[in-house]
Design a protein around this motif. Structure first.
Motif, short mmCIF file in Angstrom:
data_model
loop_
_atom_site.label_atom_id
_atom_site.label_comp_id
_atom_site.label_asym_id
_atom_site.label_seq_id
_atom_site.Cartn_x
_atom_site.Cartn_y
_atom_site.Cartn_z
N ILE A 15 -2.06 16.45 0.63
CA ILE A 15 -1.39 16.27 -0.88
C ILE A 15 -2.68 16.89 -1.98
CG2 ILE A 15 -0.06 15.96 -3.04
CD1 ILE A 15 1.26 13.64 -0.28
N ILE A 16 -2.71 18.16 -2.37
CA ILE A 16 -3.72 17.70 -4.26
C ILE A 16 -2.66 17.96 -5.27
CG2 ILE A 16 -5.37 19.21 -5.39
CD1 ILE A 16 -5.90 21.16 -2.14
N ARG A 53 6.37 10.40 -0.83
CA ARG A 53 7.73 9.75 0.19
C ARG A 53 7.95 11.04 0.65
NH1 ARG A 53 9.47 4.29 0.99
NH2 ARG A 53 8.25 3.23 -0.29
N LYS A 54 8.36 11.93 0.09
CA LYS A 54 9.11 12.82 0.86
C LYS A 54 8.00 13.81 1.64
CE LYS A 54 11.11 17.62 -0.71
NZ LYS A 54 11.43 18.29 -1.92
N LEU A 55 7.26 13.71 1.75
CA LEU A 55 6.22 14.35 1.78
C LEU A 55 5.64 13.71 2.88
CD1 LEU A 55 3.78 16.56 -1.06
CD2 LEU A 55 5.36 17.58 0.54
N ASP A 56 5.51 12.55 2.99
CA ASP A 56 5.06 11.43 3.94
C ASP A 56 6.12 12.03 5.33
OD1 ASP A 56 2.77 11.02 3.96
OD2 ASP A 56 3.58 8.63 2.70
N THR A 105 0.25 -1.00 -0.08
CA THR A 105 -0.01 -0.36 0.40
C THR A 105 0.84 1.24 0.22
OG1 THR A 105 -0.56 0.15 2.01
CG2 THR A 105 -1.47 -1.43 1.71
N LYS A 106 1.84 0.75 0.10
CA LYS A 106 3.02 2.44 0.12
C LYS A 106 3.39 2.79 -0.92
CE LYS A 106 5.01 3.32 4.28
NZ LYS A 106 5.97 3.27 4.52
N TYR A 113 -0.90 2.70 -3.77
CA TYR A 113 0.12 3.52 -4.24
C TYR A 113 0.19 4.70 -3.55
CZ TYR A 113 -0.41 0.99 -8.72
OH TYR A 113 -0.27 -0.01 -9.35
N SER A 114 -0.72 4.87 -2.15
CA SER A 114 -0.58 5.39 -1.64
C SER A 114 0.23 6.60 -0.04
CB SER A 114 -2.37 5.88 -0.50
OG SER A 114 -2.12 4.47 -0.31
N PRO A 115 0.51 7.45 -0.25
CA PRO A 115 1.36 8.42 0.93
C PRO A 115 0.51 7.81 2.57
CG PRO A 115 0.52 9.37 -0.49
CD PRO A 115 -0.13 8.09 -0.98
#
Ligand code: AMP
Ligand code: MG
Length: 323
Positions: free
Chosen positions: A296-297, A286-289, A143-144, A223-225
């Motif tokens: 995240i838009i 990944r960076k934003l996580d 899921t990551k 594929y989600s953060p």
């Protein structure tokens, strides 16, 4: 287990090939994303992939080969597959064919197998050294977002696998296009645009209904953060819709943008082209996580070429939250 990152050289290929021969799993780079590979003919080794990823074992794995002879050995090649293999392999494309002797654990119990030949010298060298197809999903925790650098893999799987073969950053950044060559259908858009494949083999059928959960509100996330993803459909007033959504959200938020025009709002540039956007998307998630973002838009893009693959990933990452 201590996870080691090994640079790509002959010596380290040999170390990884031995690990795989002993029933271990190794992460390796391809032109799409990093894969988590095991000997596709060793069902005990294959089970370790599912364990490391935390992925349900009914999800079929793609078998990675280094030459055409291996495809013939493990699958019945159809005329459509013949053309695709000749024109696009090695490359970011997977053909689904009736299988020959591939264990059920690899194919999720199906009588077909997905096969691909990665266009990456490190992946090809490893498969060649192993002498068997390597079945491999993306080398992330289930899921990551998919990993496009060795460090992404390390962050997800440290302690769970022995080696990560480091071949630098992946070029394409989204997974392979999957073509069901038994039914002539596109199962997943990816690195090779549908339009190019249709030029070669004629019109492709749509994937079975269950594979396209495009409606808003769907449950399936992939594929989600960790942050909530909102996807803005490309087209009229896209920037206005994005600004309105951004202004209505409380929390740490960012706009992923190619086009700009958001005044003083928090914008991350994804690249000038759709290809650059696709190349960067998973690394940006990944960076934003890491920075604990809440929202995240994402700007949409025209849905052709690699844009179709990118939109497919963004729809899934958004869980159907589309504006
Ligand atoms: P990946 O997400 O890149 O690891 O690719 C795995 C995906 O490939 C699966 O989730 C399926 O959608 C697809 N796939 C692999 N093998 C088959 C098969 N035999 N039949 C249909 N789809 C397959
Ligand atoms: Mg994956």
């Amino acid at each position: 287990m201590n996870t080691q990152i090994l640079q790509f050289n002959i010596n380290n290929i040999d170390i990884c090939a031995r690990e795989i021969a002993q029933g271990g799993v190794v992460a390796f780079p391809t032109e799409t994303v990093y894969g988590l590979g095991a000997d596709a003919l060793n069902k005990f080794a294959v089970k370790k992939i599912y364990e490391a990823k935390g992925r349900p074992s009914d999800n079929p794995l793609i078998c990675h080969v280094s030459n055409r002879t291996q495809i013939e050995k493990f699958a019945y090649i159809t005329p459509m597959a013949e053309k695709i293999i000749d024109k696009f392999m090695p490359g970011p494309i997977t053909v689904v064919l009736k299988k020959k002797g591939v264990p059920d654990v690899v194919t999720g119990g199906l009588d077909t197998v997905g096969i691909r030949m990665p266009d990456h010298k490190c992946a090809l060298a490893l498969i060649e050294a192993c002498g068997v197809p390597l079945c491999a999903p993306s080398a992330n925790t289930s899921t990551k977002p998919s990993p496009t650098t060795a460090l992404h893999v390390y962050n997800d799987l440290n302690g769970k696998i022995a080696y990560i073969l480091d071949g630098g950053e992946c070029g394409v950044g989204v997974e392979s296009t999957i073509i069901d060559c038994v039914n002539g259908a596109l199962l997943r858009p990816g690195g090779i645009p549908k339009e190019k494949i249709e030029e070669l083999v004629g019109k492709l059928n749509d994937p079975p209904k269950s594979d396209v959960p495009l409606c808003p509100g769907m449950k399936y996330k992939h594929y989600s953060p960790a942050a909530s993803v909102i996807l803005a459909q490309y087209g009229k007033n896209m920037q206005d819709r994005i600004k309105k959504a951004y202004d209505s959200l409380c929390g740490k938020k960012a706009i992923l943008s190619r086009l700009g025009g958001y005044e003083n709002r928090n914008v991350l540039f994804v690249g000038n082209t759709v290809e650059e956007y696709a190349h960067n998307i998973f690394a940006l998630f990944r960076k934003l996580d890491e920075q604990n973002y809440d929202y995240i838009i994402c700007e949409g893009v025209p849905e052709f070429g690699v844009g179709a693959a990118l939109i497919n990933r963004l729809v899934k990452a958004s869980g159907g939250n589309i504006i």
